[in-house]
Design an enzyme around this catalytic site. Structure first.
Site, PDB file in Angstrom:
ATOM      1  CG  HIS A  48      -1.647   1.287   1.442  1.00  0.00           C
ATOM      2  ND1 HIS A  48      -2.536   1.848   0.546  1.00  0.00           N
ATOM      3  CD2 HIS A  48      -1.561   2.167   2.486  1.00  0.00           C
ATOM      4  CE1 HIS A  48      -2.971   3.005   1.022  1.00  0.00           C
ATOM      5  NE2 HIS A  48      -2.393   3.227   2.197  1.00  0.00           N
ATOM      6  CG  HIS A  72       1.192   6.958   4.318  1.00  0.00           C
ATOM      7  ND1 HIS A  72       1.582   6.188   3.241  1.00  0.00           N
ATOM      8  CD2 HIS A  72      -0.066   6.556   4.624  1.00  0.00           C
ATOM      9  CE1 HIS A  72       0.608   5.367   2.899  1.00  0.00           C
ATOM     10  NE2 HIS A  72      -0.410   5.565   3.729  1.00  0.00           N
ATOM     11  CD  GLU A  76      -2.817   5.375  13.614  1.00  0.00           C
ATOM     12  OE1 GLU A  76      -3.809   4.885  14.185  1.00  0.00           O
ATOM     13  OE2 GLU A  76      -2.300   6.445  13.957  1.00  0.00           O
ATOM     14  CG  ASP A  77      -1.145   1.106  10.686  1.00  0.00           C
ATOM     15  OD1 ASP A  77      -1.954   1.311  11.597  1.00  0.00           O
ATOM     16  OD2 ASP A  77      -1.365   1.379   9.496  1.00  0.00           O
ATOM     17  CG  ASP A 139      -3.814   6.708   2.587  1.00  0.00           C
ATOM     18  OD1 ASP A 139      -3.437   5.533   2.472  1.00  0.00           O
ATOM     19  OD2 ASP A 139      -4.561   7.104   3.501  1.00  0.00           O
ATOM     20  CG  ASP A 259     -23.544  18.856 -23.123  1.00  0.00           C
ATOM     21  OD1 ASP A 259     -24.384  18.092 -22.626  1.00  0.00           O
ATOM     22  OD2 ASP A 259     -23.139  19.892 -22.563  1.00  0.00           O
TER      23      ASP A 259
END
Length: 684
Positions: A48, A72, A76-77, A139, A259
């Site tokens: 990812h 990034h 957090e992870d 992301d 259109d």
């Protein structure tokens, strides 16, 4: 999945001075940090951040942004820390990764309040460095591309959030290609039936017309080349979401769309744009009212182009967009097309990011996160008109904007003191809708303050947030005044002497910060005078007068109605917000009572209103009020109800309406409650 070597080569291709070693170190660090983590698809989680970095590399962004994309999710992870990132990759990258990390809660299931609060954080983070938003958008784009691996409920939530927040943000910074893909991916999840229907009709149309787009593009190219215009012409069908949105907005069927094809003419420079426009208009009939010049008046996100709709080759109605190569890059990539961070000069000034400063101002004035999110959506979802100040400055506004919106767009002080407006030299009402090209002059008075009625026709988030803030402040002052009187009376009834120091004991119990907060809560009905006494003197039984209607103020005073008119009622605090109950419609002469209503001030009921039975055990909310018989306003209009029975014969309704009109009445609603062969019963 893009490979490490491919990523580095892509970055070096557009930036030969990029720090190859830094990119490789970020790749290795992120891969090791995520270790054996898996995504919902079963792929290694590291795929990812690598794909996010690949998306940003395709936009030719600077090395720090690519490194941030790789890292990034590490804070957090994984077990990685901010200080570790700062030591290994420098303070710039560490700050960017931290900014993106603080927004990660947007990905978690959350109620509306939490989503709104996190969006405030997103705004603050990107106001310091717009690259935080770029990484967040990339992301979100990759997450949307792999959305089908998640459970249905989470897919719908993420898709709705994407369409409401992230796609408009991408459009705001000029990244049209990303905005289109986000919209289409979200549309496929939110309304798959509608999208499949549009795709099926497009497929049928293509089967009937063959390579119609290619034929029209070739014919337009030939017409331009013959007139000496060097250009490249491409064509495409509009995306399903764009087609569906137009069908919904105009309430028309697919067959009525004329259109659905757009053609892009890319030329060398600005002069060639207008040359090409002249050739197109001389070669094909132009559709009136369908020409837009975004070169002389660019959109706030920097987009520039000429748009026109003509009856083109094979009698097809087509949209033609004419722009230079530089404009084309800006149209597709927005801020990423003219990146200035290589010189460390953030491009947050000027018209391109005026919307960002306006959002920051809305954040400051909003009373809650939910209100901020509401006004922000108003600001981001805009089909624009361009108006001019008397000096010729361009003010972009949303459709249906009024002079009030224009005034607040110029400056908050201009909006607050606005009393009138001249549109194209003519004095016009403030609720007038503005059109493209209008010149607007705002008339001001230093004694003017925002009117609550402006909120009924103001459409921009900036204007509405300022108006609401003024109303809140005004109402708070009224509630403090009323609450103080109620608390004073509660002290007298219980035989205690009031003092500001005595209130200190109530603050913690009632969860208020100071005396004004306490009085405001009592004034708007959130707290009662009895609750204040019980908080200060716990365990003491509060004595209440036997009469449910307790006097608050004997002095005669005019109250201020919710819609701004003076109400001839005595027994209320001067200037207090007051509303006539819709359940009983009290009229002058009726016996009345005032009820403190949470968030509304005082509501006036007739003494025999059935609603009062529900309030019998809350005497502290009852106020002794009456009509001011000496008031000059006793002849003013009031809303009342009349029950009448008329004979069922021609002219009966005419006689009734004429009689009411002769007595200076006006029928605002009429309902037949019962009918028979001989009589009609009506409520007027």
């Amino acid at each position: 999945m893009i490979r490490q070597v491919e990523l580095v080569e892509t970055v070096l291709a557009y930036d030969p001075e990029a720090d190859e070693n830094l990119l490789n170190r970020a790749y290795v660090f992120s891969m090791q940090a995520h270790g054996s983590q898996k995504r919902a698809s079963g792929d290694p989680y590291f795929s990812h951040p690598l794909e996010v970095a690949g998306i940003l590399a395709g936009m030719k962004l600077d090395t720090a942004t690519i490194v941030t994309a790789l890292l990034h999710d590490t804070l957090e992870d994984t077990l990685a820390t901010y200080s570790e990132l700062e030591e290994l990759f420098g303070p710039e990258v560490a700050t960017l990764v931290d900014g993106v990390t603080k927004l990660s809660r947007l990905e978690l299931p959350s109620d509306r309040t939490r989503q709104a609060e996190n969006f405030r954080k997103l705004l603050l983070a990107m106001s310091h460095d717009i690259r935080v938003l770029l990484v967040k958008l990339a992301d979100r784009l990759h997450n949307m591309r792999t959305l089908h691996y998640l459970e249905p409920e989470r897919r719908r939530r993420i898709a709705a959030e994407t369409m409401e927040i992230f796609a408009p943000l991408a459009e705001r910074i000029g990244m049209q290609a990303m905005k289109d893909e986000l919209d289409d991916l979200a549309f496929a999840e939110i309304n798959p039936e509608a999208r499949n229907s549009v795709l099926a009709r497009l497929e049928f149309l293509n089967s009937q017309d063959g390579n119609l787009v290619e034929r029209i593009a070739a014919e337009v190219q030939r017409a331009l080349t013959e007139q000496g215009v060097t250009c490249a012409v491409t064509g495409r069908q509009k995306l399903p979401y764009s087609i569906w949105r137009k069908m919904e907005r105009k309430n028309i069927s697919f067959e009525q769309l004329s259109d659905i094809m757009a053609f892009r003419v890319v030329v060398a420079d600005i002069s060639a744009c207008y040359h090409a426009l002249g050739v197109v208009h001389s070669s094909y009939p132009m559709i009136p009212g369908r020409f837009k010049d975004y070169i002389s008046t660019p959109k706030p996100n920097g987009y520039r182009s000429l748009h026109t709709t003509v009856i083109g080759p094979e009698r097809q109605r087509i949209e033609v967009q004419i722009r230079s190569q530089e404009m084309q890059e800006v149209a597709e990539l927005g801020v990423a097309a003219h990146w200035q961070y290589k010189q460390q000069v953030p491009e947050t000034e000027g018209g391109r990011y005026r919307w960002l400063r306006e959002l920051l101002e809305i954040l400051e004035h909003a009373s809650s996160a939910e209100e901020f999110l509401e006004h922000t959506k108003l600001t981001m979802f805009e089909d624009q008109v361009f108006c001019f100040t008397p000096k010729g400055d361009v003010i972009p506004l949303p459709r249906k904007a009024t002079p009030v919106d224009f005034a607040y767009a110029v400056h908050s002080d201009v909006g607050d003191t606005c009393v009138g407006a001249k549109i194209n030299g003519r004095l016009m009402p403030l609720r007038t809708e503005l059109n493209n090209g209008d010149q607007v002059e705002i008339l001001r008075s230093r004694t003017q303050t925002p009117s609550p009625t402006w909120e009924n026709f103001a459409v921009t988030g900036r204007a509405r947030s300022r108006i609401r803030r003024f109303i809140r402040n005004q109402q708070r002052a009224q509630y403090i005044h009323l609450g103080r009187e109620i608390v004073h009376k509660a002290f007298r009834e219980t035989g205690h002497t009031f003092s500001d120091k005595a209130l200190d004991a109530a603050f913690k119990v009632l969860k208020t910060k100071n005396a004004d907060d306490l009085f405001a809560a009592v004034g708007d009905g959130t707290l009662t005078g009895r609750a204040v006494i019980e908080a200060i003197f716990p365990g003491e039984k509060v004595r209440v007068e036997s009469d449910k209607v307790v006097p608050l103020a004997r002095a005669r005073a005019r109250a201020r109605a919710g819609k701004g008119g003076a109400v001839p009622i005595r027994g209320l605090i001067p200037g207090m917000a007051v509303h006539m109950a819709g359940c009983c419609h009290p009229l002058p002469g009726d016996r009345i009572v005032g009820i403190i209503t949470t968030g509304k001030g005082v509501t006036i009921h007739t003494i025999d209103c059935d609603t009062l039975e529900q309030l019998g055990d809350q005497p502290e909310r009852w106020l002794d009020v009456g009509w001011d018989v000496d008031s000059d306003d006793r002849e003013s209009a009031h809303v009342g109800r009349i029950a009448t029975v008329v004979t069922n014969e021609p002219g009966s309704l005419s006689v009734l309406s004429t009689l009411i009109a002769r007595n200076h009445g006006n029928i605002t609603n009429l309902k037949i409650t019962n009918r028979s062969p001989d009589f009609f019963e009506m409520a007027v």
